[in-house]
Design an enzyme around this catalytic site. Structure first.
Site, PDB file in Angstrom:
ATOM      1  N   ILE A  17       0.749  -1.076   0.011  1.00  0.00           N
ATOM      2  CA  ILE A  17      -0.004   0.004   0.116  1.00  0.00           C
ATOM      3  C   ILE A  17       0.819   1.122   0.181  1.00  0.00           C
ATOM      4  O   ILE A  17       0.293   2.313  -0.758  1.00  0.00           O
ATOM      5  CB  ILE A  17      -0.954   0.054   1.210  1.00  0.00           C
ATOM      6  CG1 ILE A  17      -1.827  -1.332   1.248  1.00  0.00           C
ATOM      7  CG2 ILE A  17      -1.838   1.434   1.424  1.00  0.00           C
ATOM      8  CD1 ILE A  17      -2.788  -1.258  -0.024  1.00  0.00           C
ATOM      9  N   GLY A 115      -6.181  -2.287   8.729  1.00  0.00           N
ATOM     10  CA  GLY A 115      -6.012  -3.451   9.832  1.00  0.00           C
ATOM     11  C   GLY A 115      -5.821  -2.878  11.069  1.00  0.00           C
ATOM     12  O   GLY A 115      -5.835  -3.733  12.154  1.00  0.00           O
ATOM     13  N   CYS A 145      -9.777  -3.208   2.074  1.00  0.00           N
ATOM     14  CA  CYS A 145     -10.090  -3.036   0.604  1.00  0.00           C
ATOM     15  C   CYS A 145     -11.684  -3.776   0.709  1.00  0.00           C
ATOM     16  O   CYS A 145     -12.300  -2.916  -0.019  1.00  0.00           O
ATOM     17  CB  CYS A 145      -9.138  -3.953  -0.007  1.00  0.00           C
ATOM     18  SG  CYS A 145      -8.744  -5.604   0.865  1.00  0.00           S
ATOM     19  N   ARG A 173      -8.930 -13.388  -1.098  1.00  0.00           N
ATOM     20  CA  ARG A 173      -7.552 -13.820  -1.436  1.00  0.00           C
ATOM     21  C   ARG A 173      -6.718 -14.019  -0.292  1.00  0.00           C
ATOM     22  O   ARG A 173      -6.772 -13.597   0.695  1.00  0.00           O
ATOM     23  CB  ARG A 173      -6.956 -13.023  -2.388  1.00  0.00           C
ATOM     24  CG  ARG A 173      -6.606 -11.461  -1.694  1.00  0.00           C
ATOM     25  CD  ARG A 173      -5.447 -11.320  -1.148  1.00  0.00           C
ATOM     26  NE  ARG A 173      -5.106 -10.074  -0.454  1.00  0.00           N
ATOM     27  CZ  ARG A 173      -4.927 -10.057   0.999  1.00  0.00           C
ATOM     28  NH1 ARG A 173      -5.204 -11.036   1.720  1.00  0.00           N
ATOM     29  NH2 ARG A 173      -4.955  -8.719   1.197  1.00  0.00           N
ATOM     30  N   HIS A 225     -10.296 -10.076  -4.524  1.00  0.00           N
ATOM     31  CA  HIS A 225     -11.447 -10.702  -3.674  1.00  0.00           C
ATOM     32  C   HIS A 225     -12.504 -10.900  -4.458  1.00  0.00           C
ATOM     33  O   HIS A 225     -12.919 -10.101  -5.576  1.00  0.00           O
ATOM     34  CB  HIS A 225     -11.696 -10.057  -2.535  1.00  0.00           C
ATOM     35  CG  HIS A 225     -10.662  -9.659  -1.619  1.00  0.00           C
ATOM     36  ND1 HIS A 225      -9.946 -10.621  -0.963  1.00  0.00           N
ATOM     37  CD2 HIS A 225      -9.954  -8.437  -1.232  1.00  0.00           C
ATOM     38  CE1 HIS A 225      -8.978  -9.896  -0.181  1.00  0.00           C
ATOM     39  NE2 HIS A 225      -8.905  -8.760  -0.438  1.00  0.00           N
TER      40      HIS A 225
END
Length: 356
Positions: A17, A115, A145, A173, A225
């Site tokens: 990121i 996170g 995300c 994922r 994803h």
């Protein structure tokens, strides 16, 4: 008349990121990258120097290791923070929470990633939903995300007056592509052990009014994803009305499987072919031809690029905290134009679309 001073942005953590945020900051006319900081001294930081970024060691030993590896170092992290107005912390999960005391002592505005817990900043950010409440704050958290995609799509339906409640299943994922040689799963599927999975409550940290429940399963692939959604609408609506609601968001790209974009790999290949940096898909890629309406029930599916979707949100979060741009639509337009996503007015660079 003096030109407006650019907002100086520091990025701590130059990983998946962080490197994308640094590149995106450099494309904005109202922002300037003060530099990047990290603890590693490998090829990633050498590339950062080649890109013209000022590189700082996150610690004194890290700075020494960088110099020993032949990486040009501009100083240590406190030198970087002293040259910034806002810091975007892109360090691994739970590390940012230990960094914020330093940011607060320096009076720096800061952004953490999904996170971290909502309580770290007391505010969670998706531009379409919570830009206004972030204006002038000291800090915010750009959500994950998956949560970003949930809030984007449900906000589009909500703004069209169509959203009653939503139930989603996420195929996640297993790991980031660049580290799939070290982590991830093989020949199995791993369900998240609780229902709702964490993404639903996380979306409610952005918009508490969302009636949303999620379930998630980890799958052995790294491209992105895949989400499946069942939405109860407020009333009966036609397919075109629903598609128009999604079209109203510049960060939702309507794609078609019958045009060849049948799976995650073909969408990723499309992004590479059109020249997106890193093959990044900033938008939610939602299959228009799969979308189905039955009375007041709506069914649809979409792809999320876990490495890219939060990048435009982070740029908008910087502007919101800086407080100079108080119009969410104006910030979104500027970010979209700089990244080649498109614009709300339709007059900027076109959003890639295969929907006729």
């Amino acid at each position: 008349m003096q030109p407006k001073k650019k907002v100086r942005v520091a990025v701590t953590g130059y990983g998946v990121i962080g490197k994308r945020v640094a590149e995106a900051v450099g494309l904005q006319s109202d922002l300037v990258l003060a530099g990047v900081a990290d603890v590693v001294a490998d090829w990633r930081l050498a590339v950062a120097v080649e890109k013209g970024f000022r590189v700082f060691g996150a610690t004194a030993p890290a700075a020494a290791a960088m110099r020993a590896a032949g990486i040009e170092v501009s100083g240590e992290v406190l030198d970087l923070l002293g040259a910034a107005d806002i810091v975007v912390d892109c360090t691994p999960k739970n590390i940012a929470a230990t960094n914020i005391e330093a940011y607060r002592k320096l009076g720096l505005k800061f952004i953490v990633q999904g996170g971290e817990k909502h309580a770290v900043t007391g505010h969670s950010f998706v531009a379409d939903s919570s830009y206004e409440t972030a204006i002038g704050r000291q800090s915010t958290r750009v959500v994950s995300c998956n949560t970003t995609s949930i809030v984007r799509t449900l906000t589009a339906l909500k703004q069209a007056g169509l959203l009653h409640n939503a139930r989603g299943t996420l195929l996640r994922r297993a790991t980031d592509p660049w580290e799939s040689h070290e982590t991830g799963i093989m020949n199995t599927l791993v369900p998240e052990p609780s229902i709702p999975s964490h993404q639903g409550p996380d979306a409610q940290s952005v918009d508490p009014d969302l009636d949303v429940v999620t379930m998630a399963v980890k799958v052995p692939e790294t491209l992105g994803h895949l989400h499946f959604w069942n939405v109860r609408m407020t009333r009966t609506a036609g397919k075109e009305e629903v598609l128009d609601a999604f079209r109203a968001s510049s960060r939702i790209a309507l794609v078609r499987g019958d045009n060849g974009l049948k799976a995650l790999n073909s969408i990723k290949e499309w992004m590479l072919d059109i020249g997106r940096p890193h093959g990044d898909l900033y938008e939610v890629a939602l299959w228009a031809d799969m979308l189905t309406v039955q009375g007041d029930e709506l069914f649809y599916a979409y792809m999320v690029d876990n490495q890219a979707i939060v990048i435009p949100e982070t740029i908008d979060a910087i502007r919101a905290l800086a407080g100079d741009e108080t119009d969410a639509a104006a910030s979104i337009w500027a970010t979209n134009a700089a990244l080649g996503i498109g614009s709300l007015s339709g007059s900027g660079p076109p959003t890639p679309r295969v929907d006729p």
